[in-house]
Design an enzyme around this catalytic site. Structure first.
Site, PDB file in Angstrom:
ATOM      1  N   ASP A   1      37.197  17.666   7.506  1.00  0.00           N
ATOM      2  CA  ASP A   1      38.080  18.729   8.001  1.00  0.00           C
ATOM      3  C   ASP A   1      37.276  19.964   8.396  1.00  0.00           C
ATOM      4  OD1 ASP A   1      37.447  18.910   5.244  1.00  0.00           O
ATOM      5  OD2 ASP A   1      38.958  20.478   4.979  1.00  0.00           O
ATOM      6  N   GLU A   2      37.830  20.700   9.338  1.00  0.00           N
ATOM      7  CA  GLU A   2      37.377  22.067   9.641  1.00  0.00           C
ATOM      8  C   GLU A   2      35.892  22.192   9.973  1.00  0.00           C
ATOM      9  OE1 GLU A   2      40.488  24.859   7.268  1.00  0.00           O
ATOM     10  OE2 GLU A   2      38.807  24.167   6.074  1.00  0.00           O
ATOM     11  N   LEU A   3      35.306  21.164  10.602  1.00  0.00           N
ATOM     12  CA  LEU A   3      33.910  21.320  11.032  1.00  0.00           C
ATOM     13  C   LEU A   3      33.888  22.291  12.203  1.00  0.00           C
ATOM     14  CD1 LEU A   3      30.925  20.549  11.000  1.00  0.00           C
ATOM     15  CD2 LEU A   3      31.490  18.619  12.504  1.00  0.00           C
TER      16      LEU A   3
END
Lengths: 583, 583
Positions: B351-353
């Site tokens: 997530d959220e890279l």
């Protein structure tokens, strides 16, 4: 110009010199410290006005002489240091050196000299707001001499609490030290009334929960516990002259406060400088009396509730019925002599009285203000004169003077829950005010509806089931609030302080601590230290406050209070800039 | 026409026949009960597939045979009844008669006959979703014979939990009874994956807190504990082949999970039908590795953090660096063989890279998707093939397929936190999905900002300091959510279930229970029983659910979990109509 070329975050790096933080919560008015480490053990010589005061672990005072209050305070302060086992690795980066080398020799604290500069007045242990001087001076010399001076024994208790917060336990386990000598602190509260309102009617709180709350209040320098002891939901208060009130009105026989319980709570508070006072909310919010005295109450548990009151079960005193007055005379004659030795105040409530209730009252049959107002005026006059006769001072909710235009005595304190404009109006009228602005200081808010909503139209009306005062008031919002905002200097003088409200629709002993702490401590700093930082003349900054509140929260936990964390542990262990919104 | 003339609230009075409620949470698929009281004592004869199974208090199983799992389950179920001391006065009006007259003679439960109709498959104790049949039938005859049948030993555990919830302790203290005989229950879960995500990186949770969470999950018929064990904030997981990870990355040496701790947690779960699986979030959310392996990480703790990640400290794996791959090979070779005996899944995060991170990576220097996507595809391919080689099944966050268009295996399960449209897209693509819609099922939301906001512009930007997913998700909102809403039948089949998220920025052992319970149980009923009530074909109503959840919450408290109350006690003790929004 040069500074503008630096990356924004380099400034935050400069702030690291502020770490470790000054530790004390709430912030003293004036505080300087050094970086000499001094160790503490049980051999420290304690004196009180020149006389030796032996440190006794768990000292239980037998009464309320100034000496006993101070001696018990010393016992708690030292025990708090020795027993809480607060090794502060949690305030420092992992794998960092955060404590002195205990094998490099230890310089010891030698004396704790306590001087009370005046005799306590008889009212010291049940003062009116502004009646007791809570100021103190505390110094610790590098030579190991502690000097604590104050006008009153309550001031000494405040100073002892500050003293406690200067100490840590060493990780080797049997050493306690302050790394901050020399210390010089001058301190005094901004507001005399710094309180919590605890609602014991929507959920019952056993005596131990209340005592623990008083402890945490004292650590936070909060000094008034307002127990909203009855409401339409339950009557946990045992009244020996009217035993049916609690036998029919308590949730359960195990969920009552006996006269001995009440006395124990009050005395416990007195010894910690926390005055406990009680509210019996009336003439609304009293439906539960219907279970034992149905003839006194209108609209008990009427539905749909919103026609008759703010939440079920409804129920109010009949405003034109002499039996109500007879009942209250009996109630007060029983209760007041027991409260008076330890309280200066009694709160007669007065919030959210719904005019429609009197439509159901066979003695009135009207919801017109011109009919009801004179009846309410008479009711307040009669009950407040009883309060005064018992040598207590009345407190009322703001609706009594503001919504009902009831004339109240100059002595009477008015508590505002709407805040803001209400505080302005009340002080402009010359009333003394306690601020409990629900937009900032209602700790129960924001956790969702407790009413049930059926499928269909009700579901659509209620969705997404937020409560009336959503959202949760975070400590940062709580901390931003100044009870005197928008007031003239004259008006501001009438604000005695404030109270955090703990209405207990969805709060009981399971979650009490996590909801109240450390958020109440945040307001505690506003009320003790003031919203303005004297060093800068500006509003206090979260950047400076956050690490101190992190540390205070750890101390709450170590001393047995289940306070919630306010940041992830990376932030607690880190530098302030690492968890600051960068701008 | 007549009914229209009745006052609205008279209908609610009719509902009182529903009280006392059916007690069981989550609601069984089919449930009939009577009103005969039967008493239980330790002499009940328990058999398992015809063989006598002695009730042993605190039975500690030595392994994982079906018999041991069942025997330990019986021991816990009976102890849960005998030890929790749940006298249910709190569910009834004050001063009401709420329990049988124990002196009027007691009819006893004689037998508890447990029949498992099939042998457990080897995967029974670490199943993939849908691999184990959790259904059960439970009957109690008025003659005192209990029959519990199931396909699997896990189904028997579910039935035993239901059995436990049918009993109360008598106020005389030494009798236990069910007032509901005869009972006939047929039950099976709607969704196979019913979980909680616990973040142990932003705060550490000691093993005991995790075990207690597993207990409460099993009571709620939740069956997957997803431990988000590392993140950029800390690395509590001891990896013997890479000891520097935790020695430099844990908050403190006392805040680590040893291999023995991990095994203990997993085994504890297996015995309660709760599969524990782990996530090491990557390639973002892994900054902490920089403390021991700085060469593998970009953007560690860079500021202003929002340029590089969602919250401080930032840090991501270098996506074009073979050393990262070597590191992960070593890590997985150590970890996977230890996890595999008790887990079917391993979550690789994703997530959220933040694309900007690779601007700082000397091997990439780009934030362009066309540059990064092939690198991420290769990264996922490599790591997932390692997961599969260890006979685990990969789980990823939704961004991997949806934001990065990375191709993942058909076996791979995708967890969605954005929910709604994402779940629709993922299932339309043919992916199996776990729903963790943050608008409904994020338990950490709504309690305010943990970042500090300085005075001035930052203060104005942050005020009133709500967090990103404000407000708090009340149990009523949680309960309203259907993970398959808006999906076709085919798409809905791909929804394996859901997980409640417990991100721990402001959650630690002090407030864990009060935040998770009973809200997770509310989602537990949606996931076990379904959003639709089979009896009505309509969405389940809060009116029916609230008193059952009140009772279940009391049972949580009595069994040692600090669950929050959802209503004031007047409502818990009252009839549903008394605390319903009247409409």
């Amino acid at each position: 110009m040069f500074s503008r070329l630096l990356p924004v975050w380099s400034f935050f790096l400069l702030l690291t010199t502020l770490h470790p933080v000054a530790a004390v919560w709430p912030a003293p008015q004036s505080y300087t410290k050094g970086n000499t480490t001094l160790y503490l053990n049980q051999n420290i010589k304690v004196t009180y006005n020149g006389a030796f005061l032996p440190y006794t672990y768990g000292y239980v005072p037998s009464g309320f002489s100034s000496k006993e209050v101070v001696q018990a305070g010393v016992s708690r302060a030292l025990s708090g240091i020795f027993e809480s086992k607060f090794v502060p690795w949690v305030l420092h980066k992992p794998n960092s050196k955060f404590e002195p080398d205990v094998y490099q020799g230890q310089n010891w604290l030698k004396t704790l000299e306590i001087i009370q500069k005046a005799e306590d007045k008889p009212s010291a242990f049940k003062p009116l707001d502004n009646e007791v001087d809570e100021s103190y001076n505390l110094t610790i010399s590098t030579a190991g001499d502690v000097k604590l001076t104050a006008i009153s024994s309550i001031g000494i208790l405040r100073g002892l609490e500050t003293f406690t917060q200067l100490f840590y336990q060493h990780s080797t386990g049997t050493s306690w030290y302050t790394p901050y000598a020399p210390v010089a602190i001058q301190d005094a509260p901004k507001f005399p009334h710094r309180g919590i309102l605890l609602d014991t009617a929507r959920h019952f709180f056993p005596v131990d929960d209340i005592l623990r709350t008083i402890d945490a209040m004292a650590w936070s320098k909060l000094n008034r516990l307002h127990i909203h002891v009855t409401d339409s939901q339950s009557w946990p208060l045992v009244i020996p002259a009217l035993p049916e009130l609690s036998s029919k009105g308590a949730h359960h026989p195990s969920e009552t406060y006996s006269p001995a319980d009440i006395e124990r709570i009050q005395k416990y508070g007195v010894h910690r400088g926390v005055e406990v006072y009680f509210e019996i909310d009336m003439p609304g919010h009293i439906g539960v009396v219907s279970l034992s005295h149905p003839e006194l109450i209108v609209a008990y548990n009427e539905q749909p509730y919103y026609w008759w009151c703010a939440q079920p079960p409804c129920g109010a005193f009949k405003l034109n019925n002499s039996a109500v007055d007879d009942f209250l005379e009996k109630l007060f004659d029983d209760l007041f002599p027991r409260l008076h030795p330890y309280s200066a105040y009694f709160h007669t409530g007065g919030d959210e009285l719904n005019k429609n209730d009197s439509m159901l009252d066979e003695g009135i049959r009207s919801n017109k203000s011109e009919v009801l107002q004179p009846l309410l005026q008479k009711f307040i006059d009669t009950q407040h004169s009883r309060v005064r006769k018992a040598k207590l001072t009345p407190v009322v909710w703001e609706e009594i003077p503001l919504e009902w235009n009831v004339t109240i005595g100059k002595d009477t304190v008015v508590q505002s829950w709407l805040g803001g404009a209400s505080v302005k109006k009340l002080t402009a009228m010359g009333h003394k005010v306690i601020d409990s602005n629900y937009n900032f200081w209602y700790l129960d808010c924001g956790r969702g509806q407790w009413l049930s909503w059926d499928n269909g139209l009700a579901f659509e009306t209620g969705y997404p089931f937020n409560d009336w005062c959503n959202p949760v008031k975070s400590w940062r919002l709580i901390y931003s609030h100044d009870p005197t905002a928008g007031l003239t200097e004259e008006e501001a003088k009438l604000v005695l302080g404030g109270e955090l409200a703990v209405w207990s629709e969805t709060i009981d002993p399971m979650n009490l601590d996590t909801i109240v702490w450390p958020r109440a401590s945040a307001a505690g700093e506003v009320l003790w230290s003031g919203r303005i930082d004297p060093a800068t003349g500006q509003n206090r900054s979260q950047i400076e406050a956050t690490p101190r509140l992190n540390e205070f929260r750890e101390r709450l936990v170590k001393r047995g209070v289940r306070a919630s964390p306010i940041q992830m542990q990376f932030c607690v262990q880190g530098e302030a800039w690492e968890c600051e919104y960068p701008m």
